[in-house]
Design a protein around this motif. Structure first.
Motif, mmCIF file in Angstrom:
data_model
loop_
_atom_site.group_PDB
_atom_site.id
_atom_site.type_symbol
_atom_site.label_atom_id
_atom_site.label_comp_id
_atom_site.label_asym_id
_atom_site.label_seq_id
_atom_site.Cartn_x
_atom_site.Cartn_y
_atom_site.Cartn_z
ATOM 1 N N LYS A 30 9.829 31.696 -26.299
ATOM 2 C CA LYS A 30 9.880 32.885 -25.509
ATOM 3 C C LYS A 30 11.232 33.430 -24.989
ATOM 4 C CE LYS A 30 5.096 32.096 -23.786
ATOM 5 N NZ LYS A 30 4.668 31.775 -22.365
ATOM 6 N N GLU A 31 12.073 32.291 -24.850
ATOM 7 C CA GLU A 31 13.242 32.593 -24.141
ATOM 8 C C GLU A 31 14.306 33.466 -25.068
ATOM 9 O OE1 GLU A 31 15.034 29.062 -22.889
ATOM 10 O OE2 GLU A 31 13.307 28.720 -21.807
ATOM 11 N N LEU A 32 13.938 33.342 -26.573
ATOM 12 C CA LEU A 32 14.597 34.072 -27.486
ATOM 13 C C LEU A 32 13.994 35.564 -27.954
ATOM 14 C CD1 LEU A 32 15.017 31.052 -30.166
ATOM 15 C CD2 LEU A 32 16.776 32.094 -28.512
ATOM 16 N N GLY A 33 12.847 35.554 -27.207
ATOM 17 C CA GLY A 33 12.308 37.121 -27.265
ATOM 18 C C GLY A 33 10.980 37.070 -28.135
ATOM 19 N N PHE A 34 10.722 36.042 -28.530
ATOM 20 C CA PHE A 34 9.311 36.031 -29.365
ATOM 21 C C PHE A 34 8.274 35.844 -28.524
ATOM 22 C CE2 PHE A 34 12.698 34.281 -32.384
ATOM 23 C CZ PHE A 34 12.434 35.049 -33.256
ATOM 24 N N LYS A 35 7.121 36.165 -28.891
ATOM 25 C CA LYS A 35 5.891 35.808 -28.145
ATOM 26 C C LYS A 35 4.979 34.790 -28.850
ATOM 27 C CE LYS A 35 5.349 40.509 -26.597
ATOM 28 N NZ LYS A 35 4.672 41.671 -26.662
ATOM 29 N N THR A 36 4.425 33.800 -27.919
ATOM 30 C CA THR A 36 3.746 32.755 -28.476
ATOM 31 C C THR A 36 2.285 33.015 -28.561
ATOM 32 O OG1 THR A 36 3.414 32.111 -26.183
ATOM 33 C CG2 THR A 36 5.139 31.036 -27.776
ATOM 34 N N TYR A 37 1.392 31.984 -29.347
ATOM 35 C CA TYR A 37 0.308 32.627 -29.669
ATOM 36 C C TYR A 37 -0.808 31.800 -28.655
ATOM 37 C CZ TYR A 37 2.522 34.414 -33.537
ATOM 38 O OH TYR A 37 3.340 35.186 -34.321
ATOM 39 N N GLU A 38 -0.766 32.115 -27.411
ATOM 40 C CA GLU A 38 -1.561 31.356 -26.343
ATOM 41 C C GLU A 38 -3.164 31.834 -26.593
ATOM 42 O OE1 GLU A 38 0.670 31.032 -22.679
ATOM 43 O OE2 GLU A 38 2.100 31.722 -23.995
ATOM 44 N N ASP A 39 -3.195 32.983 -27.055
ATOM 45 C CA ASP A 39 -4.782 33.246 -27.320
ATOM 46 C C ASP A 39 -5.251 32.518 -28.407
ATOM 47 O OD1 ASP A 39 -4.641 34.817 -25.155
ATOM 48 O OD2 ASP A 39 -4.437 36.852 -26.468
ATOM 49 N N TYR A 40 -4.508 32.257 -29.565
ATOM 50 C CA TYR A 40 -4.917 31.064 -30.590
ATOM 51 C C TYR A 40 -4.902 29.644 -30.301
ATOM 52 C CZ TYR A 40 -4.094 35.105 -33.591
ATOM 53 O OH TYR A 40 -3.955 36.362 -34.128
ATOM 54 N N PHE A 41 -3.768 29.262 -29.419
ATOM 55 C CA PHE A 41 -3.619 27.769 -29.460
ATOM 56 C C PHE A 41 -3.275 27.502 -28.022
ATOM 57 C CE2 PHE A 41 -1.518 29.326 -33.279
ATOM 58 C CZ PHE A 41 -2.530 28.492 -34.302
ATOM 59 N N ASP A 42 -3.803 26.419 -27.313
ATOM 60 C CA ASP A 42 -3.447 25.809 -26.120
ATOM 61 C C ASP A 42 -2.171 24.994 -26.236
ATOM 62 O OD1 ASP A 42 -3.463 24.472 -23.598
ATOM 63 O OD2 ASP A 42 -4.984 23.363 -23.930
ATOM 64 N N LEU A 43 -1.342 25.697 -25.401
ATOM 65 C CA LEU A 43 0.173 25.137 -25.542
ATOM 66 C C LEU A 43 0.463 23.889 -24.437
ATOM 67 C CD1 LEU A 43 2.094 28.366 -26.571
ATOM 68 C CD2 LEU A 43 1.238 26.535 -27.949
ATOM 69 N N SER A 44 -0.446 23.495 -23.783
ATOM 70 C CA SER A 44 -0.354 22.892 -22.703
ATOM 71 C C SER A 44 0.337 21.502 -23.034
ATOM 72 C CB SER A 44 -1.377 22.306 -21.907
ATOM 73 O OG SER A 44 -2.571 21.827 -22.754
ATOM 74 N N PHE A 45 0.294 21.146 -24.252
ATOM 75 C CA PHE A 45 1.148 19.865 -24.803
ATOM 76 C C PHE A 45 2.656 20.079 -24.901
ATOM 77 C CE2 PHE A 45 0.856 22.511 -28.500
ATOM 78 C CZ PHE A 45 2.159 22.116 -29.157
ATOM 79 N N ASP A 46 3.039 21.285 -24.753
ATOM 80 C CA ASP A 46 4.328 21.596 -25.308
ATOM 81 C C ASP A 46 5.372 20.749 -24.433
ATOM 82 O OD1 ASP A 46 6.042 22.773 -27.084
ATOM 83 O OD2 ASP A 46 6.461 24.304 -25.547
ATOM 84 N N TRP A 47 5.128 20.566 -23.203
ATOM 85 C CA TRP A 47 6.053 19.959 -22.221
ATOM 86 C C TRP A 47 5.975 18.315 -22.196
ATOM 87 C CZ3 TRP A 47 10.075 22.994 -21.373
ATOM 88 C CH2 TRP A 47 9.935 24.124 -21.331
ATOM 89 N N GLU A 48 5.147 17.716 -22.915
ATOM 90 C CA GLU A 48 4.815 16.282 -22.698
ATOM 91 C C GLU A 48 6.124 15.690 -23.327
ATOM 92 O OE1 GLU A 48 4.024 12.881 -22.064
ATOM 93 O OE2 GLU A 48 2.620 14.326 -21.421
ATOM 94 N N GLN A 49 6.751 14.765 -22.638
ATOM 95 C CA GLN A 49 8.221 13.973 -23.240
ATOM 96 C C GLN A 49 7.837 13.040 -24.310
ATOM 97 O OE1 GLN A 49 11.232 15.161 -22.414
ATOM 98 N NE2 GLN A 49 10.006 16.959 -21.694
ATOM 99 N N ASP A 50 6.528 12.314 -23.992
ATOM 100 C CA ASP A 50 6.213 11.267 -24.905
ATOM 101 C C ASP A 50 5.672 11.854 -26.356
ATOM 102 O OD1 ASP A 50 3.941 9.356 -26.206
ATOM 103 O OD2 ASP A 50 5.416 8.134 -25.175
ATOM 104 N N ASP A 51 6.579 11.421 -27.351
ATOM 105 C CA ASP A 51 6.182 12.106 -28.780
ATOM 106 C C ASP A 51 4.803 11.711 -29.281
ATOM 107 O OD1 ASP A 51 8.731 13.075 -28.932
ATOM 108 O OD2 ASP A 51 9.456 11.339 -30.086
ATOM 109 N N VAL A 52 4.427 10.394 -29.170
ATOM 110 C CA VAL A 52 2.942 10.099 -29.355
ATOM 111 C C VAL A 52 1.938 10.920 -28.506
ATOM 112 C CG1 VAL A 52 1.428 8.158 -29.688
ATOM 113 C CG2 VAL A 52 3.759 7.865 -30.510
ATOM 114 N N LEU A 53 2.185 10.986 -27.301
ATOM 115 C CA LEU A 53 1.040 11.687 -26.257
ATOM 116 C C LEU A 53 1.374 13.228 -26.631
ATOM 117 C CD1 LEU A 53 -0.872 11.196 -24.355
ATOM 118 C CD2 LEU A 53 0.951 11.284 -22.538
#
Length: 119
Positions: A30-53
């Motif tokens: 988004k910061e680069l000007g792109f739009k994400t597909y939040e109507d398609y996908f739930d992006l709440s996982f994106d900020w999780e620091q633990d790789d497995v989680l």
């Protein structure tokens, strides 16, 4: 953050996408000007620091969507894929504008496009 051709390929092929990568990578687009597909996908996982989680949250966020898509007819799947044509076109245009603004040589740009369209 690290971006690769794996991120750019769906953009130039007008495909909705969700990325499993470094924490925050979907939001960095988004910061680069792109739009994400939040109507398609739930992006709440994106900020999780633990790789497995983060991976488990990604799987949980898309598993219901995959079930929905699998239950669709061919026509419904096509309609779903192009549900936000304007968003798909926007992301493509941001990519093209970036190539032009960074003055990438025509030879390099041609190689990039061949890489995307041949795979």
């Amino acid at each position: 953050l690290f971006f690769s051709e794996k991120i750019l390929k769906p953009i130039v092929n007008f495909q909705p996408m969700v990325i499993y990568g470094q924490p925050g990578i979907n939001h960095a687009l988004k910061e680069l000007g792109f739009k994400t597909y939040e109507d398609y996908f739930d992006l709440s996982f994106d900020w999780e620091q633990d790789d497995v989680l983060r991976y488990r949250k990604l799987l949980a966020s898309i598993s219901d969507l995959v079930k929905q898509i699998n239950a669709m007819s061919k026509e419904e799947k096509i309609e779903w894929r192009f549900k936000h044509t304007e968003l798909l076109q926007h992301n493509y245009q941001v990519f093209i504008d970036e190539i032009q603004s960074t003055r990438v040589s025509k030879d390099v740009a041609d190689r990039v496009f061949r890489l995307f369209y041949n795979n």
